[in-house]
Design an enzyme around this catalytic site. Sequence first.
Site, mmCIF file in Angstrom:
data_model
loop_
_atom_site.group_PDB
_atom_site.id
_atom_site.type_symbol
_atom_site.label_atom_id
_atom_site.label_comp_id
_atom_site.label_asym_id
_atom_site.label_seq_id
_atom_site.Cartn_x
_atom_site.Cartn_y
_atom_site.Cartn_z
ATOM 1 N N CYS A 18 -117.942 -42.662 -12.274
ATOM 2 C CA CYS A 18 -118.868 -43.576 -11.702
ATOM 3 C C CYS A 18 -120.389 -42.919 -11.470
ATOM 4 O O CYS A 18 -120.476 -41.847 -11.143
ATOM 5 C CB CYS A 18 -118.375 -43.742 -10.110
ATOM 6 S SG CYS A 18 -119.349 -45.377 -9.360
ATOM 7 N N ASP A 55 -118.089 -51.903 -24.150
ATOM 8 C CA ASP A 55 -118.752 -53.028 -24.824
ATOM 9 C C ASP A 55 -117.713 -53.730 -25.675
ATOM 10 O O ASP A 55 -118.174 -54.362 -26.514
ATOM 11 C CB ASP A 55 -119.790 -52.510 -25.884
ATOM 12 C CG ASP A 55 -120.739 -51.591 -25.191
ATOM 13 O OD1 ASP A 55 -121.050 -51.996 -23.782
ATOM 14 O OD2 ASP A 55 -121.610 -51.019 -25.946
HETATM 15 C C1 LIG Z 1 -119.795 -54.297 -11.591
HETATM 16 C C2 LIG Z 1 -118.994 -53.019 -12.182
HETATM 17 C C3 LIG Z 1 -118.370 -52.472 -11.145
HETATM 18 C C4 LIG Z 1 -117.490 -51.166 -11.864
HETATM 19 N N1 LIG Z 1 -116.663 -50.431 -10.913
HETATM 20 C C5 LIG Z 1 -115.989 -49.560 -11.345
HETATM 21 C C6 LIG Z 1 -114.995 -48.647 -10.617
HETATM 22 O O1 LIG Z 1 -114.811 -49.050 -9.345
HETATM 23 N N2 LIG Z 1 -114.381 -47.765 -11.194
HETATM 24 C C7 LIG Z 1 -114.453 -47.455 -12.464
HETATM 25 O O2 LIG Z 1 -114.060 -46.309 -12.909
HETATM 26 N N3 LIG Z 1 -115.221 -47.947 -13.131
HETATM 27 C C8 LIG Z 1 -116.141 -48.831 -12.755
HETATM 28 N N4 LIG Z 1 -117.020 -49.780 -13.694
HETATM 29 C C9 LIG Z 1 -117.129 -49.414 -15.191
HETATM 30 C C10 LIG Z 1 -116.062 -50.143 -15.859
HETATM 31 O O3 LIG Z 1 -114.783 -49.767 -15.558
HETATM 32 C C11 LIG Z 1 -116.304 -49.746 -17.475
HETATM 33 O O4 LIG Z 1 -116.074 -48.521 -17.750
HETATM 34 C C12 LIG Z 1 -117.670 -50.258 -18.033
HETATM 35 O O5 LIG Z 1 -118.060 -51.518 -17.137
HETATM 36 C C13 LIG Z 1 -117.641 -50.278 -19.289
HETATM 37 O O6 LIG Z 1 -116.629 -51.180 -20.139
HETATM 38 P P1 LIG Z 1 -117.151 -52.705 -20.470
HETATM 39 O O7 LIG Z 1 -118.311 -52.234 -21.393
HETATM 40 O O8 LIG Z 1 -116.130 -53.455 -20.980
HETATM 41 O O9 LIG Z 1 -117.864 -53.568 -19.285
HETATM 42 C C14 LIG Z 1 -117.709 -50.743 -13.166
HETATM 43 C C15 LIG Z 1 -118.424 -51.581 -14.069
HETATM 44 C C16 LIG Z 1 -119.058 -52.529 -13.327
HETATM 45 C C17 LIG Z 1 -120.116 -53.591 -14.509
#
Ligand SMILES: Cc1cc2nc3c(=O)[nH]c(=O)nc-3n(C[C@H](O)[C@H](O)[C@H](O)COP(=O)(O)O)c2cc1C
Length: 330
Positions: free
Chosen positions: A103, A205
């Site tokens: 995070c 992504d």
């Molecule tokens: C709104 C939001 C909240 C997130 N909350 C968490 C979380 O609580 N724990 C975590 O490990 N990652 C969290 N992430 C990261 C996502 O799990 C992920 O690693 C990141 O969005 C990249 O993946 P994507 O490109 O498919 O969105 C969050 C991402 C977003 C956009």
Amino acid sequence: MEYIYIGNVKIKKTAALAPMASVADRAYRILCRSFGACYTVSELISSKGLCYNDKKTAELCTVTEKERPMALQIFGDDPEFMKRGAEICMKYSPDILDINMGCPVPKVVNNNSGSALMKDIDRACEIVKAVKSVSGVPVTVKFRKGWSRDSVNAVEFAAAMEQAGADAVAVHGRTKDQMYSGTADRDIIKQVKQAVSVPVIGNGDIDSLESCLDMYDTTGCDLAMIGRASYGNPFIFDEIDSYFSGKPYTPPTIEKRMEVMLKHIGLILENSLKKESLAMKEARKHAAWYLKGVYGAASFRNRCCTLESLDDAKKLAEEVLKAAENAGQK
Ligand SMILES: Cc1cc2nc3c(=O)[nH]c(=O)nc-3n(C[C@H](O)[C@H](O)[C@H](O)COP(=O)(O)O)c2cc1C
């Protein structure tokens, strides 16, 4: 269909739903799981909050059958609190315990938690060992490419996590400094995969079946994980699951999207402990995401900010369908 194992937990090798605080709540997880997400992870839960008996504990930690296989994700900087937090989580019978070391938000990293732990590998290892000592279920760690461009250490970090006892690692191919900007680096995920023998979850992504297949092909990861591309789009899991199951996939019509939007709002209302008007505030952003690409989307999206009840949402859905019909979009 292929399966992977995280410890003894069997998971379809399709696509998992990423943890997303304030987005992927229980309603969201149930919905995505019903569309074929093969594994779900809770929003991040503070280990200190758990230990101090935060009143949100039960709401955050309850694991329903419809979300399984599911991990509860905890964060914190102190091995002792993490251990006690893990013990509390275990009362809710998660399939897996996941530790957040990725995070990037200031509130978390300023307390030496989340991705700040990538700068303190010894402490990160102590945390994994502490959680492992009480978990009784597989323990996984989710982290990033590194803290900054000058300290990319995902490979070393992953090896240390494995050594400390992690049963799988999930890697988001961005540094903490990048937050969500730029593109996620798939090469770092490939390097992690080559460096460890526990399963590697590749994340960052993935926004289509094609990019999911590309994640598998380019990194060799064991499981792909999708976050933002599922906003208003649980169908992405159906498309990926259908592909791997050899089933035909039909993209959703506008009617289907509206039907699922209403189902999603219904799930939010059912699963929230808040009263309808407050739960609807949470539902508004989701409703707006389902309107992407519909005829007159901008004005309908503005309307989402005024939704006060499921009936309001039903009226909105009817108007969206009417507008689409008039515009020949149906
Ligand atoms: C709104 C939001 C909240 C997130 N909350 C968490 C979380 O609580 N724990 C975590 O490990 N990652 C969290 N992430 C990261 C996502 O799990 C992920 O690693 C990141 O969005 C990249 O993946 P994507 O490109 O498919 O969105 C969050 C991402 C977003 C956009």
